[in-house]
Design a protein around this motif. Structure first.
Motif, PDB file in Angstrom:
ATOM      1  N   HIS A  42       0.954  -1.030   0.001  1.00 10.16           N
ATOM      2  CA  HIS A  42       0.176  -0.141  -0.270  1.00 10.16           C
ATOM      3  C   HIS A  42       1.120   1.203   0.092  1.00 10.16           C
ATOM      4  O   HIS A  42       1.582   1.672   0.836  1.00 10.16           O
ATOM      5  CB  HIS A  42      -0.744   0.032   1.159  1.00 10.16           C
ATOM      6  N   PHE A  43       1.003   1.858  -1.236  1.00  9.51           N
ATOM      7  CA  PHE A  43       1.817   3.054  -1.197  1.00  9.51           C
ATOM      8  C   PHE A  43       1.280   4.297  -0.846  1.00  9.51           C
ATOM      9  O   PHE A  43      -0.226   4.404  -1.087  1.00  9.51           O
ATOM     10  CB  PHE A  43       2.278   3.420  -2.837  1.00  9.51           C
ATOM     11  N   MET A  59       3.087   1.017   3.028  1.00 12.06           N
ATOM     12  CA  MET A  59       2.714   0.059   3.806  1.00 12.06           C
ATOM     13  C   MET A  59       2.485  -1.325   3.811  1.00 12.06           C
ATOM     14  O   MET A  59       1.919  -1.597   2.545  1.00 12.06           O
ATOM     15  CB  MET A  59       1.436   0.664   4.686  1.00 12.06           C
ATOM     16  N   GLN A  60       2.687  -2.297   4.698  1.00  8.79           N
ATOM     17  CA  GLN A  60       2.382  -3.471   4.387  1.00  8.79           C
ATOM     18  C   GLN A  60       0.893  -4.076   4.744  1.00  8.79           C
ATOM     19  O   GLN A  60       0.449  -3.095   5.668  1.00  8.79           O
ATOM     20  CB  GLN A  60       3.362  -4.749   4.872  1.00  8.79           C
ATOM     21  N   HIS A  61       0.286  -4.865   4.184  1.00  7.87           N
ATOM     22  CA  HIS A  61      -0.977  -5.415   4.808  1.00  7.87           C
ATOM     23  C   HIS A  61      -1.246  -5.493   6.083  1.00  7.87           C
ATOM     24  O   HIS A  61      -0.511  -6.025   6.672  1.00  7.87           O
ATOM     25  CB  HIS A  61      -1.425  -6.686   4.085  1.00  7.87           C
ATOM     26  N   CYS A  66       4.424   2.912   8.320  1.00  8.88           N
ATOM     27  CA  CYS A  66       4.997   2.926   7.121  1.00  8.88           C
ATOM     28  C   CYS A  66       6.464   3.583   7.100  1.00  8.88           C
ATOM     29  O   CYS A  66       6.841   3.985   8.049  1.00  8.88           O
ATOM     30  CB  CYS A  66       3.922   3.762   6.269  1.00  8.88           C
ATOM     31  N   HIS A  67       7.054   3.248   6.224  1.00  7.36           N
ATOM     32  CA  HIS A  67       8.446   3.577   5.969  1.00  7.36           C
ATOM     33  C   HIS A  67       8.564   4.053   4.570  1.00  7.36           C
ATOM     34  O   HIS A  67       8.102   3.842   3.590  1.00  7.36           O
ATOM     35  CB  HIS A  67       9.343   2.485   5.981  1.00  7.36           C
ATOM     36  N   ILE A  68       9.652   5.313   4.615  1.00  4.03           N
ATOM     37  CA  ILE A  68       9.777   6.142   3.316  1.00  4.03           C
ATOM     38  C   ILE A  68      10.724   5.022   2.304  1.00  4.03           C
ATOM     39  O   ILE A  68      11.444   4.484   2.690  1.00  4.03           O
ATOM     40  CB  ILE A  68      10.628   7.303   3.651  1.00  4.03           C
ATOM     41  N   ILE A  69      10.256   5.027   1.238  1.00  4.50           N
ATOM     42  CA  ILE A  69      11.001   4.236   0.180  1.00  4.50           C
ATOM     43  C   ILE A  69      11.618   5.124  -0.998  1.00  4.50           C
ATOM     44  O   ILE A  69      11.089   6.079  -1.058  1.00  4.50           O
ATOM     45  CB  ILE A  69      10.232   3.271  -0.618  1.00  4.50           C
TER      46      ILE A  69
END
Length: 101
Positions: A42-43, A59-61, A66-69
């Motif tokens: 989930h972006f 974010m993962q399910h 969340c973490h910045i990519i």
């Protein structure tokens, strides 16, 4: 159940031309599908400098954090919104929107 159709690039073009506001029923359905947390990553876009800079996060399910990519930063929320749309499109269909918009 919604089946994503990667050939419907007309919907991507519609979104690109009008990020906010009224959308066609098909586009709104696609956006709802894209924005719903699922088995796909989930972006999201994250405001890193209030009102000035945004980054892309993932974010993962069922995760709350969340973490910045990546290192790319955006100077407008519209740029970040469009980038997230393209990431979601790619995650769902395996193809990019390069050359479309």
């Amino acid at each position: 159940m919604y089946i994503f159709d990667p050939t419907r690039t007309d919907l991507a073009l519609e979104f690109y031309r009008n990020l906010y506001g009224r959308h066609s029923a098909d586009l709104q359905y696609l956006l709802n599908f894209m924005r719903e947390p699922s088995k796909y990553p989930h972006f999201v876009f994250i405001e890193t400098v209030p009102g000035e800079e945004w980054a892309i996060g993932k974010m993962q399910h069922m995760a709350r954090a969340c973490h910045i990519i990546g290192t790319e930063r955006f100077s407008t929320v519209e740029q970040a919104e469009w980038h997230v749309f393209k990431l979601r499109w790619h995650a769902l269909g395996g193809n990019t929107l390069e050359g479309i918009c």
